[in-house]
Write a protein that holds these residues in place. Structure first.
Motif, PDB file in Angstrom:
ATOM      1  N   TRP A   9       7.059   7.998  -5.469  1.00 47.61           N
ATOM      2  CA  TRP A   9       7.104   6.539  -5.379  1.00 47.61           C
ATOM      3  C   TRP A   9       6.812   6.000  -3.965  1.00 47.61           C
ATOM      4  O   TRP A   9       6.059   5.033  -3.818  1.00 47.61           O
ATOM      5  N   PRO A  10       7.367   6.603  -2.884  1.00 45.38           N
ATOM      6  CA  PRO A  10       7.054   6.063  -1.549  1.00 45.38           C
ATOM      7  C   PRO A  10       5.548   6.071  -1.258  1.00 45.38           C
ATOM      8  O   PRO A  10       5.017   5.124  -0.672  1.00 45.38           O
ATOM      9  N   GLU A  11       4.852   7.126  -1.713  1.00 48.07           N
ATOM     10  CA  GLU A  11       3.394   7.179  -1.491  1.00 48.07           C
ATOM     11  C   GLU A  11       2.672   6.154  -2.361  1.00 48.07           C
ATOM     12  O   GLU A  11       1.666   5.576  -1.959  1.00 48.07           O
ATOM     13  N   ILE A  12       3.206   5.949  -3.570  1.00 48.35           N
ATOM     14  CA  ILE A  12       2.600   4.953  -4.468  1.00 48.35           C
ATOM     15  C   ILE A  12       2.743   3.563  -3.857  1.00 48.35           C
ATOM     16  O   ILE A  12       1.798   2.768  -3.840  1.00 48.35           O
ATOM     17  N   MET A  13       3.932   3.291  -3.284  1.00 49.65           N
ATOM     18  CA  MET A  13       4.141   1.977  -2.642  1.00 49.65           C
ATOM     19  C   MET A  13       3.159   1.786  -1.489  1.00 49.65           C
ATOM     20  O   MET A  13       2.585   0.712  -1.310  1.00 49.65           O
ATOM     21  N   GLU A  14       2.968   2.857  -0.717  1.00 48.78           N
ATOM     22  CA  GLU A  14       2.038   2.772   0.421  1.00 48.78           C
ATOM     23  C   GLU A  14       0.617   2.519  -0.080  1.00 48.78           C
ATOM     24  O   GLU A  14      -0.124   1.709   0.476  1.00 48.78           O
ATOM     25  N   HIS A  15       0.247   3.236  -1.154  1.00 45.72           N
ATOM     26  CA  HIS A  15      -1.095   3.049  -1.732  1.00 45.72           C
ATOM     27  C   HIS A  15      -1.287   1.597  -2.174  1.00 45.72           C
ATOM     28  O   HIS A  15      -2.332   0.986  -1.902  1.00 45.72           O
ATOM     29  N   PHE A  16      -0.297   1.030  -2.864  1.00 46.84           N
ATOM     30  CA  PHE A  16      -0.429  -0.346  -3.354  1.00 46.84           C
ATOM     31  C   PHE A  16      -0.521  -1.340  -2.192  1.00 46.84           C
ATOM     32  O   PHE A  16      -1.276  -2.301  -2.257  1.00 46.84           O
ATOM     33  N   ASP A  17       0.256  -1.073  -1.149  1.00 45.45           N
ATOM     34  CA  ASP A  17       0.214  -1.967   0.002  1.00 45.45           C
ATOM     35  C   ASP A  17      -1.180  -1.940   0.648  1.00 45.45           C
ATOM     36  O   ASP A  17      -1.771  -2.980   0.946  1.00 45.45           O
ATOM     37  N   LEU A  47       6.096  -4.230  -5.195  1.00 52.26           N
ATOM     38  CA  LEU A  47       6.839  -3.062  -5.668  1.00 52.26           C
ATOM     39  C   LEU A  47       8.160  -2.952  -4.912  1.00 52.26           C
ATOM     40  O   LEU A  47       8.219  -3.152  -3.694  1.00 52.26           O
ATOM     41  N   ASN A  48       9.232  -2.638  -5.662  1.00 54.21           N
ATOM     42  CA  ASN A  48      10.549  -2.393  -5.061  1.00 54.21           C
ATOM     43  C   ASN A  48      10.704  -0.887  -4.814  1.00 54.21           C
ATOM     44  O   ASN A  48       9.871  -0.087  -5.263  1.00 54.21           O
ATOM     45  N   ASP A  49      11.834  -0.504  -4.190  1.00 55.67           N
ATOM     46  CA  ASP A  49      12.039   0.913  -3.852  1.00 55.67           C
ATOM     47  C   ASP A  49      12.362   1.797  -5.058  1.00 55.67           C
ATOM     48  O   ASP A  49      12.345   3.017  -4.953  1.00 55.67           O
ATOM     49  N   ASP A  50      12.728   1.191  -6.192  1.00 54.54           N
ATOM     50  CA  ASP A  50      13.292   1.965  -7.302  1.00 54.54           C
ATOM     51  C   ASP A  50      12.368   2.075  -8.521  1.00 54.54           C
ATOM     52  O   ASP A  50      12.850   2.036  -9.665  1.00 54.54           O
ATOM     53  N   CYS A  51      11.073   2.210  -8.300  1.00 52.98           N
ATOM     54  CA  CYS A  51      10.095   2.347  -9.399  1.00 52.98           C
ATOM     55  C   CYS A  51      10.043   1.104 -10.279  1.00 52.98           C
ATOM     56  O   CYS A  51       9.739   1.189 -11.483  1.00 52.98           O
ATOM     57  N   TRP A 120       5.532 -11.890  -1.288  1.00 48.49           N
ATOM     58  CA  TRP A 120       4.073 -11.757  -1.466  1.00 48.49           C
ATOM     59  C   TRP A 120       3.306 -12.925  -0.862  1.00 48.49           C
ATOM     60  O   TRP A 120       2.145 -12.775  -0.494  1.00 48.49           O
ATOM     61  N   ARG A 121       4.005 -14.086  -0.703  1.00 46.74           N
ATOM     62  CA  ARG A 121       3.294 -15.233  -0.117  1.00 46.74           C
ATOM     63  C   ARG A 121       2.897 -14.965   1.337  1.00 46.74           C
ATOM     64  O   ARG A 121       2.038 -15.629   1.887  1.00 46.74           O
ATOM     65  N   ARG A 122       3.541 -13.932   1.952  1.00 42.63           N
ATOM     66  CA  ARG A 122       3.210 -13.647   3.355  1.00 42.63           C
ATOM     67  C   ARG A 122       1.741 -13.272   3.530  1.00 42.63           C
ATOM     68  O   ARG A 122       1.151 -13.503   4.568  1.00 42.63           O
ATOM     69  N   HIS A 123       1.131 -12.693   2.440  1.00 36.14           N
ATOM     70  CA  HIS A 123      -0.295 -12.359   2.526  1.00 36.14           C
ATOM     71  C   HIS A 123      -1.167 -13.617   2.670  1.00 36.14           C
ATOM     72  O   HIS A 123      -2.266 -13.562   3.166  1.00 36.14           O
ATOM     73  N   MET A 124      -0.673 -14.739   2.135  1.00 38.93           N
ATOM     74  CA  MET A 124      -1.460 -15.983   2.147  1.00 38.93           C
ATOM     75  C   MET A 124      -1.105 -16.878   3.333  1.00 38.93           C
ATOM     76  O   MET A 124      -1.640 -17.970   3.455  1.00 38.93           O
ATOM     77  N   LYS A 125      -0.161 -16.418   4.173  1.00 42.63           N
ATOM     78  CA  LYS A 125       0.344 -17.249   5.266  1.00 42.63           C
ATOM     79  C   LYS A 125      -0.754 -17.919   6.097  1.00 42.63           C
ATOM     80  O   LYS A 125      -0.663 -19.114   6.398  1.00 42.63           O
ATOM     81  N   PRO A 126      -1.830 -17.166   6.450  1.00 44.68           N
ATOM     82  CA  PRO A 126      -2.854 -17.805   7.284  1.00 44.68           C
ATOM     83  C   PRO A 126      -3.501 -19.021   6.625  1.00 44.68           C
ATOM     84  O   PRO A 126      -4.122 -19.835   7.300  1.00 44.68           O
ATOM     85  N   ASP A 145       9.652  -9.154 -14.127  1.00 41.71           N
ATOM     86  CA  ASP A 145       9.942  -7.798 -13.652  1.00 41.71           C
ATOM     87  C   ASP A 145       9.101  -6.772 -14.399  1.00 41.71           C
ATOM     88  O   ASP A 145       8.792  -6.963 -15.575  1.00 41.71           O
ATOM     89  N   ILE A 146       8.767  -5.685 -13.715  1.00 40.37           N
ATOM     90  CA  ILE A 146       8.077  -4.563 -14.362  1.00 40.37           C
ATOM     91  C   ILE A 146       8.849  -3.284 -14.049  1.00 40.37           C
ATOM     92  O   ILE A 146       9.205  -3.036 -12.886  1.00 40.37           O
TER      93      ILE A 146
END
Ligand SMILES: Cc1cc2nc3c(=O)[nH]c(=O)nc-3n(C[C@H](O)[C@H](O)[C@H](O)COP(=O)(O)O)c2cc1C
Length: 167
Positions: A9-17, A47-51, A120-126, A145-146
Motif C-alpha cells: 500500500w505505501p508504494e501504491i500511495m506513492e504511485h498514485f501521488d 488515498l488514506n493509509d489503510d487501503c 485534494w483541492r491543494r492541487h488546484m491552489k494555484p 468512500d472507497i
C-alpha cells in the motif's frame, strides 16, 4: 482484503501521488445496469493509509448512477512523466510501475469531514483566483468512500519493471 495489497500500500500511495501530478486525472471504470463498461476521468481521489480512499462526486453523472446498481469500481493511474518514459525507453525497462489498477467498492455520498476536501483541492491552489475554480471547486461538500480489495500492476509488452516494480 488481499495481504499483498496491504503490504504494498505505501508504494501504491506513492504511485498514485506521482501519477496525479503527471497525468492530472485517474480513470474510473464502472458498469452500467445493462452490463456495459463505462469510464470517466476523476481528479479528486485521495488515498488514506489503510487501503481506503475517497473522492468528491461533484457532478451528478452516469458513474454515480452505475454505482447505485453496482458499487464495484476499477481505477487506473498512469505515470506520464517525460523523464520516466524517456529513460525507460532508452534502457528498455521501467524503474517503477508505469500504471496500476486498483479494485474496490464505493460507498454512498456523504458530507465531507473538515479538511477532506482541502486535501485534494491543494492541487488546484494555484488556480483559486480563476473563474473556473469558483465554478468547479469552491463549493464542494460531499465525498464517497472507497474500500480497496486488490491491485494489479499493468505490464507493457516485453518491458520489464525493475526491482519487482518498486518505485
Ligand atoms: C480531467 C477531469 C477530471 C475530473 N474530475 C472529477 C472529479 O474529481 N469529480 C467529479 O465529480 N467529476 C470529475 N470530472 C467530471 C466527470 O468526469 C464528469 O462529470 C463526467 O461527465 C462523468 O462521466 P459520466 O457522466 O459519464 O459518468 C472530471 C473531468 C475531467 C475531464
Amino acid at each position: 482484503m488481499d495481504t499483498v495489497l496491504q503490504a504494498r500500500w505505501p508504494e501504491i500511495m506513492e504511485h498514485f501521488d506521482k501519477s496525479i501530478r503527471s497525468s492530472r486525472f485517474y480513470t474510473f471504470a464502472t458498469t452500467t445496469p445493462e452490463g456495459e463498461p463505462h469510464m470517466a476521468p476523476y481528479a479528486s481521489l485521495i488515498l488514506n493509509d489503510d487501503c481506503t480512499g475517497y473522492y468528491s462526486d461533484v457532478f451528478p453523472d452516469k458513474t454515480s448512477r452505475n454505482l447505485k446498481a453496482n458499487p464495484n469500481i476499477c481505477i487506473s493511474a498512469v505515470r506520464m512523466g517525460f523523464g520516466l518514459w524517456f529513460k525507460a525507453l532508452l534502457k528498455g525497462s521501467f524503474p517503477c510501475w508505469p500504471c496500476i489498477r486498483l479494485y474496490g467498492t464505493v460507498g454512498p455520498s456523504r458530507k465531507a469531514e473538515p479538511g477532506e476536501i482541502d486535501r485534494w483541492r491543494r492541487h488546484m491552489k494555484p488556480y483559486r483566483w480563476t473563474k473556473g475554480y469558483k465554478l468547479l471547486w469552491a463549493d464542494i461538500r460531499t465525498v464517497r468512500d472507497i474500500r480497496f480489495q486488490r491491485f494489479e500492476p499493468i505490464q507493457l509488452g516485453q518491458m520489464p519493471i525493475a526491482s519487482n516494480g518498486r518505485p
